[in-house]
Design a protein around this motif. Structure first.
Motif, PDB file in Angstrom:
ATOM      1  N   ASP A  59      -2.580  -1.585  -4.883  1.00 36.38           N
ATOM      2  CA  ASP A  59      -1.043  -1.091  -4.582  1.00 36.38           C
ATOM      3  C   ASP A  59      -1.215   0.679  -3.645  1.00 36.38           C
ATOM      4  O   ASP A  59      -0.017   1.085  -3.114  1.00 36.38           O
ATOM      5  N   ASN A  60      -1.619   1.566  -4.561  1.00 36.27           N
ATOM      6  CA  ASN A  60      -2.095   2.838  -4.327  1.00 36.27           C
ATOM      7  C   ASN A  60      -2.784   3.040  -2.916  1.00 36.27           C
ATOM      8  O   ASN A  60      -2.329   3.761  -2.318  1.00 36.27           O
ATOM      9  N   TRP A  82      -2.343   1.031  -0.080  1.00 38.47           N
ATOM     10  CA  TRP A  82      -1.390   0.728   0.829  1.00 38.47           C
ATOM     11  C   TRP A  82      -0.084   1.464   1.109  1.00 38.47           C
ATOM     12  O   TRP A  82       0.682   1.789   2.157  1.00 38.47           O
ATOM     13  N   ASN A  83      -0.088   2.180   0.198  1.00 38.96           N
ATOM     14  CA  ASN A  83       1.099   3.322  -0.475  1.00 38.96           C
ATOM     15  C   ASN A  83       0.806   4.633  -0.063  1.00 38.96           C
ATOM     16  O   ASN A  83       2.409   4.990  -0.815  1.00 38.96           O
ATOM     17  N   THR A  84      -0.242   4.390   0.224  1.00 44.76           N
ATOM     18  CA  THR A  84      -0.165   6.689   0.084  1.00 44.76           C
ATOM     19  C   THR A  84      -0.951   6.630   1.775  1.00 44.76           C
ATOM     20  O   THR A  84      -1.049   5.912   2.540  1.00 44.76           O
ATOM     21  N   SER A  95      -4.887   5.169   3.160  1.00 39.18           N
ATOM     22  CA  SER A  95      -5.279   3.915   3.686  1.00 39.18           C
ATOM     23  C   SER A  95      -4.931   4.690   5.350  1.00 39.18           C
ATOM     24  O   SER A  95      -5.957   4.424   6.215  1.00 39.18           O
ATOM     25  N   TYR A 110       1.361  -0.284   8.106  1.00 42.60           N
ATOM     26  CA  TYR A 110       3.152  -0.482   7.932  1.00 42.60           C
ATOM     27  C   TYR A 110       3.664  -2.311   7.718  1.00 42.60           C
ATOM     28  O   TYR A 110       4.546  -2.244   6.299  1.00 42.60           O
ATOM     29  N   ARG A 120       3.878  -2.993   3.818  1.00 42.14           N
ATOM     30  CA  ARG A 120       4.583  -2.734   3.127  1.00 42.14           C
ATOM     31  C   ARG A 120       5.798  -3.458   3.263  1.00 42.14           C
ATOM     32  O   ARG A 120       6.683  -3.175   2.873  1.00 42.14           O
ATOM     33  N   ASP A 172       6.845  -3.207   5.893  1.00 39.39           N
ATOM     34  CA  ASP A 172       8.655  -1.568   7.034  1.00 39.39           C
ATOM     35  C   ASP A 172       8.413  -1.629   7.843  1.00 39.39           C
ATOM     36  O   ASP A 172       7.291  -2.136   8.725  1.00 39.39           O
ATOM     37  N   LYS A 231       1.187  -9.967  -6.344  1.00 39.97           N
ATOM     38  CA  LYS A 231       3.264  -9.432  -5.815  1.00 39.97           C
ATOM     39  C   LYS A 231       3.366 -10.261  -5.974  1.00 39.97           C
ATOM     40  O   LYS A 231       4.541 -10.612  -6.122  1.00 39.97           O
ATOM     41  N   TRP A 258       3.848  -4.657  -9.655  1.00 43.66           N
ATOM     42  CA  TRP A 258       4.615  -3.959  -8.759  1.00 43.66           C
ATOM     43  C   TRP A 258       5.647  -3.973  -8.925  1.00 43.66           C
ATOM     44  O   TRP A 258       6.279  -2.943  -7.628  1.00 43.66           O
ATOM     45  N   GLN A 278       8.554  -4.984  -7.997  1.00 52.51           N
ATOM     46  CA  GLN A 278       8.925  -5.053  -6.845  1.00 52.51           C
ATOM     47  C   GLN A 278       9.667  -6.775  -6.904  1.00 52.51           C
ATOM     48  O   GLN A 278       9.181  -7.750  -7.687  1.00 52.51           O
TER      49      GLN A 278
END
Length: 263
Positions: free
Chosen positions: A13-14, A16-18, A21, A80, A83, A85, A248, A255, A257
């Motif tokens: 998680d860290n 891909w979401n920071t 990456s 993205y 994510r 996104d 997930k 997560w 989510q």
């Protein structure tokens, strides 16, 4: 066991979401690009069977110039996408257009044609995310129609190999027959993977894994090392992506989510 699972989930998680990456993947692209350019300039290696000083040297430079931003944008789009996104769209479109040109230059014509399908699916997925958010659903009838089109596309490509118009499609005389088969089969499986990603199905990463392994062989054979390294990185992304989406889906509460819908 549960503690170890939480550690794995947290690290995925860290990543891909920071911005980590982006830094990691961009560094790999830049280092590989510098090495390949130096190897080509000093005549140590060729690109797509084309050596420095050849009449077709411009093709190699076209590949080198376009493949660098293409790889950077491709990784941006992939991050993205992981994510879920909608920001994935613009880098994906630009990267796809650059890749289309480099595929044509390298003789991987069927892969360049496949990008048209991929662009269509990217636009479709963007519309769904923009309209319904990350929990959108795709109608099964649409999935079936696209899958049938993909298989028809692959069969057509296989039939054209060794046909009377083969040289018009795979223009590069250095493109071996086995490369043409890889071109057709892997480009088709890539479309299936994109379709599964659009459907938020974790098995998309396993489909990409199959195609990437074979693509690595093809691009290494053509001395397109930047693309080969890029796909090796995607190979790693596929494995991490599958594990991430699996966790997930199975442990959504960890997560923070909602679970991914694979229907």
């Amino acid at each position: 066991m549960k503690k170890n699972r939480k550690i794995i989930i947290s690290k995925i998680d860290n990543f891909w979401n920071t911005n980590l990456s982006f830094y990691v993947l961009f560094t790999i692209v830049i280092i590989t690009a510098i090495i390949q350019i130096l190897l080509f300039v000093f005549g140590i290696t060729s690109i797509s069977g084309i050596k420095k000083g050849s009449e077709l040297e411009w093709v190699s430079w076209l590949y080198l110039i376009l493949s660098i931003p293409s790889a950077l944008l491709s990784f941006t789009s992939e991050i993205y996408s992981m994510r879920i996104d909608k920001k994935f769209l613009i880098p994906s479109i630009i990267s796809s257009l650059f890749s289309m040109i480099t595929f044509v230059a390298g003789g991987m014509i069927w892969s360049s044609i496949a990008i048209v399908f991929i662009l269509f699916l990217d636009l479709f997925r963007f519309r769904l995310i923009n309209k319904e958010g990350e929990n959108y659903l795709i109608k099964k009838k649409f999935l079936l129609i696209v899958i049938l089109l993909i298989f028809g596309f692959m069969i057509l490509g296989l039939l054209l190999i060794n046909s009377s118009i083969e040289e018009l499609i795979w223009w590069n005389p250095n493109t071996k027959d086995f490369i043409k088969y890889i071109d057709v089969i892997c480009s088709s499986t890539t479309i299936i993977g994109i379709l599964l990603i659009a459907n938020k199905n974790k098995y998309a990463f396993l489909v990409f894994l199959f195609g990437d392994i074979i693509f690595i062989i093809a691009f290494s054979f053509m001395s397109q090392w930047l693309t080969a390294i890029q796909i090796i990185v995607f190979l790693w992304i596929d494995i991490v992506g599958f594990l991430g989406w699996h966790f997930k889906e199975k442990y959504p509460e960890e997560w923070n989510q909602k679970p991914i819908n694979n229907s």
